[in-house]
Design a protein around this motif. Structure first.
Motif, PDB file in Angstrom:
ATOM      1  N   PRO A 154       0.831  -1.214   0.000  1.00 31.13           N
ATOM      2  CA  PRO A 154       0.000   0.000   0.000  1.00 31.13           C
ATOM      3  C   PRO A 154       0.863   1.260   0.000  1.00 31.13           C
ATOM      4  O   PRO A 154       1.978   1.270   0.517  1.00 31.13           O
ATOM      5  CB  PRO A 154      -0.796  -0.121   1.310  1.00 31.13           C
ATOM      6  N   VAL A 155       0.327   2.304  -0.606  1.00 31.27           N
ATOM      7  CA  VAL A 155       1.003   3.605  -0.589  1.00 31.27           C
ATOM      8  C   VAL A 155       0.012   4.666  -0.123  1.00 31.27           C
ATOM      9  O   VAL A 155      -1.204   4.505  -0.238  1.00 31.27           O
ATOM     10  CB  VAL A 155       1.557   3.987  -1.987  1.00 31.27           C
ATOM     11  N   ALA A 156       0.559   5.749   0.400  1.00 31.20           N
ATOM     12  CA  ALA A 156      -0.289   6.861   0.834  1.00 31.20           C
ATOM     13  C   ALA A 156      -0.769   7.648  -0.377  1.00 31.20           C
ATOM     14  O   ALA A 156      -0.185   7.569  -1.467  1.00 31.20           O
ATOM     15  CB  ALA A 156       0.491   7.766   1.775  1.00 31.20           C
ATOM     16  N   ASP A 157      -1.831   8.412  -0.191  1.00 35.10           N
ATOM     17  CA  ASP A 157      -2.328   9.294  -1.246  1.00 35.10           C
ATOM     18  C   ASP A 157      -1.229  10.292  -1.592  1.00 35.10           C
ATOM     19  O   ASP A 157      -0.631  10.920  -0.721  1.00 35.10           O
ATOM     20  CB  ASP A 157      -3.582  10.025  -0.744  1.00 35.10           C
ATOM     21  N   GLN A 158      -0.944  10.430  -2.888  1.00 35.36           N
ATOM     22  CA  GLN A 158       0.138  11.307  -3.330  1.00 35.36           C
ATOM     23  C   GLN A 158      -0.223  12.793  -3.277  1.00 35.36           C
ATOM     24  O   GLN A 158       0.659  13.643  -3.314  1.00 35.36           O
ATOM     25  CB  GLN A 158       0.526  10.950  -4.768  1.00 35.36           C
ATOM     26  N   ALA A 159      -1.501  13.093  -3.221  1.00 36.35           N
ATOM     27  CA  ALA A 159      -1.924  14.495  -3.240  1.00 36.35           C
ATOM     28  C   ALA A 159      -1.291  15.253  -2.078  1.00 36.35           C
ATOM     29  O   ALA A 159      -1.334  14.812  -0.927  1.00 36.35           O
ATOM     30  CB  ALA A 159      -3.447  14.576  -3.155  1.00 36.35           C
ATOM     31  N   GLY A 160      -0.701  16.374  -2.392  1.00 38.43           N
ATOM     32  CA  GLY A 160      -0.103  17.221  -1.368  1.00 38.43           C
ATOM     33  C   GLY A 160       1.325  16.871  -1.022  1.00 38.43           C
ATOM     34  O   GLY A 160       1.981  17.606  -0.259  1.00 38.43           O
ATOM     35  N   LEU A 161       1.842  15.761  -1.562  1.00 39.91           N
ATOM     36  CA  LEU A 161       3.220  15.378  -1.269  1.00 39.91           C
ATOM     37  C   LEU A 161       4.186  16.060  -2.224  1.00 39.91           C
ATOM     38  O   LEU A 161       3.896  16.232  -3.406  1.00 39.91           O
ATOM     39  CB  LEU A 161       3.384  13.857  -1.380  1.00 39.91           C
ATOM     40  N   GLY A 162       5.346  16.441  -1.714  1.00 34.65           N
ATOM     41  CA  GLY A 162       6.392  17.023  -2.540  1.00 34.65           C
ATOM     42  C   GLY A 162       7.184  15.944  -3.254  1.00 34.65           C
ATOM     43  O   GLY A 162       6.917  14.739  -3.098  1.00 34.65           O
ATOM     44  N   ALA A 163       8.187  16.354  -4.032  1.00 37.85           N
ATOM     45  CA  ALA A 163       8.965  15.410  -4.830  1.00 37.85           C
ATOM     46  C   ALA A 163       9.655  14.364  -3.960  1.00 37.85           C
ATOM     47  O   ALA A 163       9.595  13.161  -4.245  1.00 37.85           O
ATOM     48  CB  ALA A 163       9.977  16.153  -5.683  1.00 37.85           C
ATOM     49  N   ARG A 164      10.316  14.773  -2.891  1.00 36.48           N
ATOM     50  CA  ARG A 164      11.025  13.825  -2.035  1.00 36.48           C
ATOM     51  C   ARG A 164      10.047  12.880  -1.349  1.00 36.48           C
ATOM     52  O   ARG A 164      10.289  11.669  -1.283  1.00 36.48           O
ATOM     53  CB  ARG A 164      11.857  14.574  -0.992  1.00 36.48           C
ATOM     54  N   GLU A 165       8.943  13.424  -0.843  1.00 33.46           N
ATOM     55  CA  GLU A 165       7.948  12.586  -0.170  1.00 33.46           C
ATOM     56  C   GLU A 165       7.327  11.561  -1.128  1.00 33.46           C
ATOM     57  O   GLU A 165       7.065  10.421  -0.743  1.00 33.46           O
ATOM     58  CB  GLU A 165       6.847  13.448   0.442  1.00 33.46           C
ATOM     59  N   ARG A 166       7.131  11.970  -2.354  1.00 32.79           N
ATOM     60  CA  ARG A 166       6.570  11.038  -3.339  1.00 32.79           C
ATOM     61  C   ARG A 166       7.546   9.916  -3.640  1.00 32.79           C
ATOM     62  O   ARG A 166       7.155   8.749  -3.779  1.00 32.79           O
ATOM     63  CB  ARG A 166       6.195  11.774  -4.628  1.00 32.79           C
ATOM     64  N   ARG A 167       8.828  10.246  -3.757  1.00 30.87           N
ATOM     65  CA  ARG A 167       9.828   9.197  -4.006  1.00 30.87           C
ATOM     66  C   ARG A 167       9.858   8.201  -2.849  1.00 30.87           C
ATOM     67  O   ARG A 167       9.912   6.989  -3.060  1.00 30.87           O
ATOM     68  CB  ARG A 167      11.207   9.824  -4.213  1.00 30.87           C
ATOM     69  N   GLU A 168       9.825   8.717  -1.627  1.00 32.12           N
ATOM     70  CA  GLU A 168       9.850   7.840  -0.460  1.00 32.12           C
ATOM     71  C   GLU A 168       8.576   6.999  -0.375  1.00 32.12           C
ATOM     72  O   GLU A 168       8.619   5.813  -0.036  1.00 32.12           O
ATOM     73  CB  GLU A 168      10.015   8.678   0.810  1.00 32.12           C
ATOM     74  N   ASN A 169       7.449   7.614  -0.694  1.00 32.02           N
ATOM     75  CA  ASN A 169       6.167   6.920  -0.635  1.00 32.02           C
ATOM     76  C   ASN A 169       6.107   5.759  -1.623  1.00 32.02           C
ATOM     77  O   ASN A 169       5.515   4.713  -1.346  1.00 32.02           O
ATOM     78  CB  ASN A 169       5.041   7.920  -0.920  1.00 32.02           C
ATOM     79  N   LEU A 170       6.751   5.927  -2.788  1.00 27.80           N
ATOM     80  CA  LEU A 170       6.656   4.934  -3.855  1.00 27.80           C
ATOM     81  C   LEU A 170       7.838   3.979  -3.918  1.00 27.80           C
ATOM     82  O   LEU A 170       7.810   3.015  -4.678  1.00 27.80           O
ATOM     83  CB  LEU A 170       6.512   5.635  -5.200  1.00 27.80           C
ATOM     84  N   SER A 171       8.884   4.241  -3.149  1.00 26.15           N
ATOM     85  CA  SER A 171      10.075   3.399  -3.220  1.00 26.15           C
ATOM     86  C   SER A 171       9.740   1.931  -2.951  1.00 26.15           C
ATOM     87  O   SER A 171       9.237   1.580  -1.875  1.00 26.15           O
ATOM     88  CB  SER A 171      11.114   3.891  -2.212  1.00 26.15           C
ATOM     89  N   GLY A 172       9.989   1.083  -3.918  1.00 25.17           N
ATOM     90  CA  GLY A 172       9.711  -0.339  -3.781  1.00 25.17           C
ATOM     91  C   GLY A 172       8.241  -0.703  -3.779  1.00 25.17           C
ATOM     92  O   GLY A 172       7.890  -1.840  -3.448  1.00 25.17           O
ATOM     93  N   ALA A 173       7.381   0.224  -4.185  1.00 23.44           N
ATOM     94  CA  ALA A 173       5.941  -0.012  -4.092  1.00 23.44           C
ATOM     95  C   ALA A 173       5.376  -0.816  -5.248  1.00 23.44           C
ATOM     96  O   ALA A 173       4.294  -1.391  -5.132  1.00 23.44           O
ATOM     97  CB  ALA A 173       5.192   1.322  -4.003  1.00 23.44           C
ATOM     98  N   LEU A 174       6.073  -0.849  -6.377  1.00 23.67           N
ATOM     99  CA  LEU A 174       5.553  -1.541  -7.554  1.00 23.67           C
ATOM    100  C   LEU A 174       6.346  -2.800  -7.847  1.00 23.67           C
ATOM    101  O   LEU A 174       7.543  -2.882  -7.562  1.00 23.67           O
ATOM    102  CB  LEU A 174       5.575  -0.617  -8.775  1.00 23.67           C
ATOM    103  N   GLY A 175       5.679  -3.763  -8.411  1.00 23.76           N
ATOM    104  CA  GLY A 175       6.318  -4.997  -8.830  1.00 23.76           C
ATOM    105  C   GLY A 175       5.673  -5.502 -10.102  1.00 23.76           C
ATOM    106  O   GLY A 175       4.719  -4.912 -10.621  1.00 23.76           O
ATOM    107  N   VAL A 176       6.209  -6.598 -10.627  1.00 20.51           N
ATOM    108  CA  VAL A 176       5.682  -7.209 -11.850  1.00 20.51           C
ATOM    109  C   VAL A 176       4.900  -8.457 -11.480  1.00 20.51           C
ATOM    110  O   VAL A 176       5.333  -9.250 -10.636  1.00 20.51           O
ATOM    111  CB  VAL A 176       6.825  -7.556 -12.825  1.00 20.51           C
ATOM    112  N   ARG A 177       3.731  -8.622 -12.067  1.00 18.20           N
ATOM    113  CA  ARG A 177       2.906  -9.801 -11.831  1.00 18.20           C
ATOM    114  C   ARG A 177       3.677 -11.079 -12.146  1.00 18.20           C
ATOM    115  O   ARG A 177       4.597 -11.076 -12.963  1.00 18.20           O
ATOM    116  CB  ARG A 177       1.657  -9.745 -12.711  1.00 18.20           C
TER     117      ARG A 177
END
Length: 274
Positions: free
Chosen positions: A183-206
């Motif tokens: 899970p990731v937090a809502d990106q709205a309102g996050l800055g560039a650094r916060e978005r990178r941290e929020n998404l780091s390792g968040a996606l994978g391949v089926r």
């Protein structure tokens, strides 16, 4: 809640253009022109993250373009997938050196060594891609967002773009191989650094995704809008972790005006325009 008859009336007799509200039609000629790809170009956020592929956008994310994107994504205006997909097809074509928006008879620029002389849009450059059609990989929406919206907007736009490319002779296909690994937090309102941290390792391949990405495939990541580039960079990382096929580029419908790069000597992607 709106009654079913109101929903039906909204589709048959639109209250106004979704872009400007002026005309009694889904998308007026002026707003359709804003999505034509005439302003397509290479973009990069000012604080673009490491690993971000070269990104091309079809339009500036403002005014009518912003309204159309949001109407499709958040308000379920599903017929807008057509014009949004056409705009995305322009961005994909531009990224691969076959700009769909090139006027008839105007020589197109090339990218990555792909001949780009076209006459009347994508069709003139289709032969250059016939042996290696692009694989469009949409950025995934979280399951809770798909449930709330009732559809996956980026996947829907990607399918429309691939259909548009195929009609032009480019054998594009969509491979929805990415998934949310956590899970990731809502990106709205996050800055560039916060978005990178929020998404780091968040996606994978089926699990079955690798088979849809054969070696030699020309992978193009696609999304509706780029903001900081964190989502596309994370998507590219996830693909590189499992696939020998390189991420050739990324394409989006729209991007902020200040992220478009000029075609000048200091442009790090200048070769894309030559």
């Amino acid at each position: 809640m709106r009654g079913w008859w109101q929903e039906l009336a909204g589709l048959v007799l639109p209250a106004g253009c979704t872009g400007c509200g002026a005309a009694r039609e889904l998308l007026c000629a002026g707003c359709a022109q804003a999505l034509s790809g005439a302003a397509a170009g290479c973009v990069r956020p000012s604080a673009g993250p490491a690993g971000l592929p070269v990104v091309h956008a079809a339009a500036v994310y403002e005014g009518a373009v912003r309204e159309v994107v949001l109407a499709h994504k958040e308000r379920g205006a599903l017929p807008l997938a057509g014009p949004l997909g056409a705009a995305l097809a322009v961005a994909v074509g531009t990224a691969l050196g076959v700009p769909a928006g090139a006027p008839a008879g105007v020589p197109a620029r090339t990218a990555a060594g792909v001949p780009g002389a076209v006459s009347g849009g994508l069709r003139g450059g289709a032969d250059a891609l016939a042996g290696a059609g692009p694989v469009l990989v949409p950025v995934p929406s979280a399951r809770r967002q798909v449930r709330a919206r009732g559809h996956d907007p980026v996947r829907r736009i990607a399918l429309a773009a691939a259909a548009r490319l195929r009609r032009a002779g480019v054998p594009a296909r969509v491979a929805p191989v990415l998934r949310h690994a956590r899970p990731v937090a809502d990106q709205a309102g996050l800055g560039a650094r916060e978005r990178r941290e929020n998404l780091s390792g968040a996606l994978g391949v089926r699990r079955d995704g690798r088979a849809l990405l054969p070696d030699g495939a020309r992978i193009v990541l696609v999304d509706d809008v780029i903001t900081t580039g964190a989502t596309l960079a994370e998507a590219a990382r996830a693909l590189r972790a499992v696939s020998a096929a390189p991420v050739a580029a990324a394409a989006v419908v729209a991007a902020p005006a200040d992220s478009f790069l000029s075609n000048s000597a200091d442009n790090p992607y200048r070769a894309t325009f030559l």
